[in-house]
Design an enzyme around this catalytic site. Sequence first.
Site, PDB file in Angstrom:
ATOM      1  N   ARG A 101       0.853  -1.196   0.000  1.00 57.98           N
ATOM      2  CA  ARG A 101       0.000   0.000   0.000  1.00 57.98           C
ATOM      3  C   ARG A 101       0.892   1.251   0.000  1.00 57.98           C
ATOM      4  O   ARG A 101       1.956   1.253   0.623  1.00 57.98           O
ATOM      5  CB  ARG A 101      -0.834  -0.044   1.271  1.00 57.98           C
ATOM      6  CG  ARG A 101      -1.815   1.093   1.472  1.00 57.98           C
ATOM      7  CD  ARG A 101      -3.011   0.906   0.632  1.00 57.98           C
ATOM      8  NE  ARG A 101      -4.115   1.785   1.022  1.00 57.98           N
ATOM      9  CZ  ARG A 101      -5.100   2.121   0.198  1.00 57.98           C
ATOM     10  NH1 ARG A 101      -5.127   1.659  -1.038  1.00 57.98           N
ATOM     11  NH2 ARG A 101      -6.085   2.878   0.613  1.00 57.98           N
ATOM     12  N   THR A 389      -9.694   0.553  -9.998  1.00 61.38           N
ATOM     13  CA  THR A 389      -8.863  -0.311  -9.172  1.00 61.38           C
ATOM     14  C   THR A 389      -8.981  -1.597  -9.937  1.00 61.38           C
ATOM     15  O   THR A 389      -9.872  -1.724 -10.784  1.00 61.38           O
ATOM     16  CB  THR A 389      -9.483  -0.475  -7.756  1.00 61.38           C
ATOM     17  OG1 THR A 389      -9.281   0.719  -7.029  1.00 61.38           O
ATOM     18  CG2 THR A 389      -8.886  -1.641  -6.964  1.00 61.38           C
ATOM     19  N   THR A 407      -4.307  -0.656  -7.069  1.00 61.74           N
ATOM     20  CA  THR A 407      -5.058   0.564  -7.396  1.00 61.74           C
ATOM     21  C   THR A 407      -4.188   1.799  -7.506  1.00 61.74           C
ATOM     22  O   THR A 407      -3.108   1.867  -6.917  1.00 61.74           O
ATOM     23  CB  THR A 407      -6.134   0.808  -6.299  1.00 61.74           C
ATOM     24  OG1 THR A 407      -6.975   1.877  -6.688  1.00 61.74           O
ATOM     25  CG2 THR A 407      -5.523   1.132  -4.953  1.00 61.74           C
ATOM     26  N   ASN A 409      -6.175   4.413  -6.897  1.00 60.10           N
ATOM     27  CA  ASN A 409      -7.374   4.962  -6.274  1.00 60.10           C
ATOM     28  C   ASN A 409      -8.431   5.199  -7.350  1.00 60.10           C
ATOM     29  O   ASN A 409      -9.069   4.250  -7.740  1.00 60.10           O
ATOM     30  CB  ASN A 409      -7.130   6.208  -5.429  1.00 60.10           C
ATOM     31  CG  ASN A 409      -8.355   6.507  -4.574  1.00 60.10           C
ATOM     32  OD1 ASN A 409      -9.127   5.600  -4.302  1.00 60.10           O
ATOM     33  ND2 ASN A 409      -8.541   7.733  -4.158  1.00 60.10           N
ATOM     34  N   ASP A 429      -7.754   8.424   0.348  1.00 55.83           N
ATOM     35  CA  ASP A 429      -8.294   7.348   1.191  1.00 55.83           C
ATOM     36  C   ASP A 429      -8.099   7.625   2.684  1.00 55.83           C
ATOM     37  O   ASP A 429      -8.662   6.925   3.525  1.00 55.83           O
ATOM     38  CB  ASP A 429      -7.658   6.000   0.828  1.00 55.83           C
ATOM     39  CG  ASP A 429      -8.400   5.331  -0.327  1.00 55.83           C
ATOM     40  OD1 ASP A 429      -9.455   5.837  -0.731  1.00 55.83           O
ATOM     41  OD2 ASP A 429      -7.920   4.297  -0.822  1.00 55.83           O
ATOM     42  N   SER A 458      -7.745   1.135   3.362  1.00 60.29           N
ATOM     43  CA  SER A 458      -8.240   0.632   2.083  1.00 60.29           C
ATOM     44  C   SER A 458      -9.466  -0.250   2.293  1.00 60.29           C
ATOM     45  O   SER A 458      -9.726  -0.715   3.406  1.00 60.29           O
ATOM     46  CB  SER A 458      -7.130  -0.194   1.422  1.00 60.29           C
ATOM     47  OG  SER A 458      -7.609  -0.809   0.254  1.00 60.29           O
ATOM     48  N   GLY A 479     -13.822  -1.138  -6.729  1.00 62.02           N
ATOM     49  CA  GLY A 479     -15.092  -0.466  -6.451  1.00 62.02           C
ATOM     50  C   GLY A 479     -15.132   0.318  -5.156  1.00 62.02           C
ATOM     51  O   GLY A 479     -16.216   0.540  -4.611  1.00 62.02           O
ATOM     52  N   GLY A 480     -13.959   0.736  -4.627  1.00 64.23           N
ATOM     53  CA  GLY A 480     -13.955   1.500  -3.375  1.00 64.23           C
ATOM     54  C   GLY A 480     -14.688   0.700  -2.309  1.00 64.23           C
ATOM     55  O   GLY A 480     -14.480  -0.513  -2.177  1.00 64.23           O
TER      56      GLY A 480
HETATM   57  O1  DON Z   1      -7.957   1.199  -1.475  1.00 61.52           O
HETATM   58  C1  DON Z   1      -9.134   1.492  -1.628  1.00 61.52           C
HETATM   59  O2  DON Z   1     -10.022   1.049  -0.966  1.00 61.52           O
HETATM   60  C2  DON Z   1      -9.506   2.453  -2.743  1.00 61.52           C
HETATM   61  N1  DON Z   1      -8.391   3.264  -3.101  1.00 61.52           N
HETATM   62  C3  DON Z   1     -10.004   1.660  -3.894  1.00 61.52           C
HETATM   63  C4  DON Z   1     -10.550   2.523  -4.979  1.00 61.52           C
HETATM   64  C5  DON Z   1     -11.394   1.795  -5.922  1.00 61.52           C
HETATM   65  O3  DON Z   1     -11.624   0.626  -5.820  1.00 61.52           O
HETATM   66  C6  DON Z   1     -12.007   2.581  -7.008  1.00 61.52           C
HETATM   67  N2  DON Z   1     -12.683   1.684  -7.909  1.00 61.52           N
HETATM   68  N3  DON Z   1     -13.651   1.601  -8.435  1.00 61.52           N
END
Ligand code: DON
Length: 576
Positions: A101, A389, A407, A409, A429, A458, A479-480
Amino acid sequence: MRNHRKFLIWLLFAALLASVPATWAAAMRPVHAPHAMVASVHELASRAGLEMMRAGGNAVDAAVAAGFALAVVHPQAGNLGGGGFMLLRLADGNTHFIDYREKAPARASADMYLDLQGNVIPKVSLVGFKAIGVPGSVAGMVYAEKKYGKLTLERVMAPAIRLARDGFFLAWEDAQDLHDEDLAKFPESRRIFQRNGNYYEAGEVFRQPDLAQTLERIEKNPDDFYHGAMAKEIAVAIQKGGGLIAAEDLANYEVKEREPIRGSYREYDIISAPPPSSGGVALMEILNILEGYDLSKYGNRSAAAIHLISEAFRRAFFDRAEFLGDPDFSKIPVAQLIDKKYGVAWRESINPERASLSKDLKRPVIFNELERYAKLNLQPWSGPEPENTTHYSVIDPEGNAVAVTTTLNDSFGSRVTALGFLLNDEMDDFSSKQGVPNAYGLIQGAANAIGPGKRPLSAMTPTIVLKDGKLFLVLGSPGGPTIITTVANILIGVVDFGLDIQEAVNAPRFHHQWLPDILLLEDQISPDTRRLLEAKGHKLVVRHLWGDGECIRVDLNTGERLGASDGRNNGKAVGY
Ligand code: DON
């Protein structure tokens, strides 16, 4: 002449499409293979991984080859300038979790995104030089290769170098994505990814000579990226634009191996991502809450099942906001949060007929460590919804399994390019200010405040599932915050609703993250199901599609690897 060439390329495409079997085009069935499988969002990356295993490499060689290839063919999220998590479950039963990370630079501070009045300055943590965290991907992939791979770095990086130098045909979706408005704000990004405004079109060959050169430098001397000339060049490029990263930040970057989260759900063992990801903890909380229900009797995507599962999501995200952050800086009460007794206590607060109100949620009092909840000063979320991501899954002929989520981000990260590669905007984040939602609407607490050398929290959830001690599933998604609920939905789809892995990946998704207090549904969930959910008190928001499950199941009777690339996207599972 150019048009004539384009026409020929399209003709070739059309002929290829006409020749593929319907099951492939529709991605309604998993891909079967007896020995090995790679599932990723880009066929060329999957094939790079497969090529390694055919050459005698193992799943780690394949994962590293796919990871470097994604940095070339999927610049939206594949990366050298970001970070990720790699979960390994080796055929001998040992598990390893490699954390690469990004970290906040030494000059980062808790209030760096606030104005003089203490308000969050819009977009600074998202786009541009100040949004960049110290990248970990190169260190992580090189570490994994050296420690767990069988082949040389030269061998596993060869496909990526070839793809960057010789180029590859752009798919329609990828060409469209390159129109990103924020990319156009940075001359180097505009030059490389947008040909200075003369945008690439579908079917054109996209070559990246600057990136090929950087990859070659990494392959010859990976340490140079963190301690040598490359580190200096990266730092100079970032600082010129007003960013905080210095060469020393790169020199101080370290990959960490951590203990994965372990738990069980019904007769399955779950192995997943520990902090600084919230993914594994939240996933286990969700599953512990749900274990007390016989979900199968309600039926897949019934209102009753969606309601119960969403209530579990709501509770896990409530805890995420309060407790999760970088374990090197805060004590995270992981053991308590994933304790089955805690899941039982949470379950008792769920009314099967009525949606809870997020603002009234009360944590069950069974562990002292969890009682320090102080009400955050919450502000509503009305932000954009960034994308991207990427996750990929690998199983090799020996049964070694690798799940990687990586990712920048959001799509194309900070949009800043140096040395031919894009840099992340992972600083978003962190919580720029307690109680104020980030780009994903996530409210986060003190454990995730910005601090020098800290890793932002994350949601990435690379996950491996065993049945009777045997490798069964390799899972993950982008997908965050929806990563956690997508992985949970796929897992529950297989375990509780008996879906095959492709059906589970394709099944309509739903998501709740405590705040904002809305139940997000994909639009394939039927209007009458939606009405039943509204009648229970849920506030619904319907969206088209999200996420990208790139998953593998092992057929425990035959040993076959069943690869499922998400029908929502252009990925591909390939095996032999
Ligand atoms: O690490 C994380 O949780 C975020 N940076 C992930 C971002 C993400 O999945 C965006 N995607 N759709």
